[in-house]
Design a protein around this motif. Structure first.
Motif, short mmCIF file in Angstrom:
data_model
loop_
_atom_site.label_atom_id
_atom_site.label_comp_id
_atom_site.label_asym_id
_atom_site.label_seq_id
_atom_site.Cartn_x
_atom_site.Cartn_y
_atom_site.Cartn_z
N GLY A 50 0.80 -1.21 0.00
CA GLY A 50 0.00 0.00 0.00
C GLY A 50 0.84 1.26 0.00
O GLY A 50 0.31 2.36 0.17
N LEU A 51 2.16 1.10 -0.17
CA LEU A 51 3.06 2.25 -0.16
C LEU A 51 3.71 2.50 -1.51
O LEU A 51 4.43 3.49 -1.67
N GLY A 52 3.46 1.63 -2.48
CA GLY A 52 4.15 1.75 -3.77
C GLY A 52 3.90 3.07 -4.46
O GLY A 52 4.83 3.74 -4.92
N LEU A 53 2.63 3.49 -4.53
CA LEU A 53 2.31 4.74 -5.23
C LEU A 53 2.75 5.95 -4.40
O LEU A 53 3.11 6.98 -4.97
N THR A 54 2.72 5.83 -3.08
CA THR A 54 3.21 6.92 -2.24
C THR A 54 4.71 7.13 -2.46
O THR A 54 5.18 8.27 -2.59
N ILE A 55 5.45 6.04 -2.51
CA ILE A 55 6.89 6.14 -2.76
C ILE A 55 7.14 6.66 -4.17
O ILE A 55 8.06 7.46 -4.40
N ALA A 56 6.32 6.23 -5.12
CA ALA A 56 6.46 6.73 -6.49
C ALA A 56 6.31 8.25 -6.53
O ALA A 56 7.09 8.95 -7.19
N ARG A 57 5.31 8.77 -5.84
CA ARG A 57 5.13 10.22 -5.80
C ARG A 57 6.34 10.90 -5.16
O ARG A 57 6.84 11.91 -5.66
N GLY A 58 6.83 10.34 -4.05
CA GLY A 58 7.99 10.93 -3.38
C GLY A 58 9.22 10.94 -4.27
O GLY A 58 9.97 11.92 -4.29
N LEU A 59 9.44 9.86 -5.01
CA LEU A 59 10.61 9.79 -5.89
C LEU A 59 10.49 10.78 -7.05
O LEU A 59 11.47 11.42 -7.42
N VAL A 60 9.30 10.90 -7.61
CA VAL A 60 9.11 11.85 -8.70
C VAL A 60 9.34 13.28 -8.21
O VAL A 60 10.02 14.09 -8.86
N GLU A 61 8.76 13.61 -7.05
CA GLU A 61 8.93 14.97 -6.52
C GLU A 61 10.38 15.22 -6.12
O GLU A 61 10.85 16.37 -6.20
N ALA A 62 11.11 14.19 -5.69
CA ALA A 62 12.52 14.36 -5.37
C ALA A 62 13.33 14.71 -6.62
O ALA A 62 14.39 15.34 -6.52
N HIS A 63 12.83 14.32 -7.79
CA HIS A 63 13.47 14.69 -9.06
C HIS A 63 13.03 16.07 -9.54
O HIS A 63 13.49 16.53 -10.59
N GLY A 64 12.11 16.71 -8.82
CA GLY A 64 11.59 18.00 -9.25
C GLY A 64 10.43 17.88 -10.21
O GLY A 64 10.03 18.86 -10.84
N GLY A 65 9.84 16.69 -10.31
CA GLY A 65 8.71 16.47 -11.21
C GLY A 65 7.40 16.44 -10.45
O GLY A 65 7.32 16.76 -9.27
#
Length: 354
Positions: free
Chosen positions: A318-333
């Motif tokens: 249940g954390l996969g999409l949350t982590i995906a958002r965090g990783l994208v935002e960490a790239h500035g996206g």
């Protein structure tokens, strides 16, 4: 006469400065505002009275002084009224702040009064709302993590008790125990990575990388399961499209989105990955031919532990999409979800161009 005027002006200035310094020692804003009103009216009035006494000897021109006293009194009353209004607005914010500090997360300040105080109350209310959401998210995190940790731990305990009681041989549960431990490991790893994202402690080794190879690697990762479910997968990406990123993190984001899309795509359905270069970024989109997203899913699918399944029977932490958002935002996206006009769901994210 000029000399007398200069003496009166200098005396008024000196007295005013001394009183102003004294006003700063008053304990509350209310008292300081009241003192300021008295100072602003009293010193000029005293100067007028003194000048009138010297110039007119309090004779027939006493009416002029009376008018001056009346005007000053009216100004003083107006200053005190305005000061009280400002102090009341500050008191409302102070009371809400004290309530929040005491643990009342629902405390809100009444927005009103001058523009600056209204903006202060509005900013305080936004802060309080964010703080309340943060505490709610923490409580939900503990509750949901406990739920997801309890299930494999209970299974492991049951299998070990069965072995201890002689109801089963150890080798009968070896594979099942390994699967449960793997589930625990995935959840713990996800929680650790989520904590790093929250703290801003995740280190990204950025470099220029082509998206074609990343997309191909992710598609190979789900190819076997897609074939077993009779779901077709395809990609449309130019070989020369490159982004500035941490490739392994982008691959994880895309794999999470593809896994989620495959989970919600029926047999004989289709999944597609589309890469579209834009002015200063590249947009990557994962589309599926499933039932689409509910309005609740569109707004909450990137929340921690959220699943569009009240029974919580779906697989994954249940954390996969949350982590995906965090990783994208960490790239500035940025990342978002929407429904396709022709049916199905679409999840897109952006990355900076190489």
């Amino acid at each position: 006469m000029i000399l007398s005027a200069l003496v009166v002006a200098a005396g008024s200035l000196s007295v005013g400065l001394l009183i102003a310094v004294g006003l700063r020692t008053l304990p509350t804003v209310r008292l300081q505002l009241m003192g300021l009103g008295v100072l602003a009216v009293g010193v000029p009035l005293a100067a007028v009275l003194l000048s009138g006494w010297v110039m007119f000897h309090m004779g027939d021109d006493v009416k002029i002084l009376a008018v001056a006293v009346a005007s000053a009194s009216a100004a003083l009353l107006a200053a005190l009224f305005l000061g009280r209004s400002i102090a009341d607005s500050l008191d409302r914010v102070r009371e809400a702040t004290a309530a929040l500090a005491a643990g009342d997360l629902g405390a809100r300040a009444v927005e009103g009064g001058p523009a600056e105080l209204t903006e202060l109350a509005r900013s305080f209310n936004e802060m309080a709302a964010n703080l309340e959401r943060s505490f709610d998210a923490r409580r939900e995190l503990v509750a949901w993590a406990s739920h997801d940790l309890r299930t494999p731990l209970t299974n492991i305990q049951s299998m070990l008790e069965a072995v201890d009681d002689g109801l089963a041989r150890p080798e009968e549960y070896t594979t099942a125990l390994r699967d449960q431990v793997r589930s625990l490991t995935v959840l713990v790893d996800d929680l650790f990575e989520l904590a790093q994202l929250d703290q801003g402690a995740l280190t990204l080794e950025l470099r220029d990388a082509g998206l074609e190879s990343l997309v191909s690697a992710c598609l190979r990762g789900i190819e076997a399961e897609a074939r077993a479910r009779n779901v077709s997968i395809q990609a449309r990406v130019d070989h020369d499209v490159a982004v500035h990123c941490a490739p392994e993190k982008v691959e994880r984001v895309l794999f999470n989105l593809l896994t989620n899309a495959l989970r919600h795509t029926p047999s004989d359905g289709a999944i597609a990955v589309l890469v579209q270069p834009e002015e200063h970024e590249v947009r990557v989109t994962v589309e599926d031919s499933g039932a689409g997203l509910s309005s609740d899913a569109i707004s909450r699918m990137f929340d921690r532990f959220w699943r569009d399944d009240p029974a919580r029977s779906s697989t994954g932490s249940g954390l996969g999409l949350t982590i995906a958002r965090g990783l994208v935002e960490a790239h500035g996206g940025r990342i978002w979800a929407e429904n396709r006009a022709t049916g199905g769901a679409r999840v897109s994210f952006t990355l900076p161009t190489a």
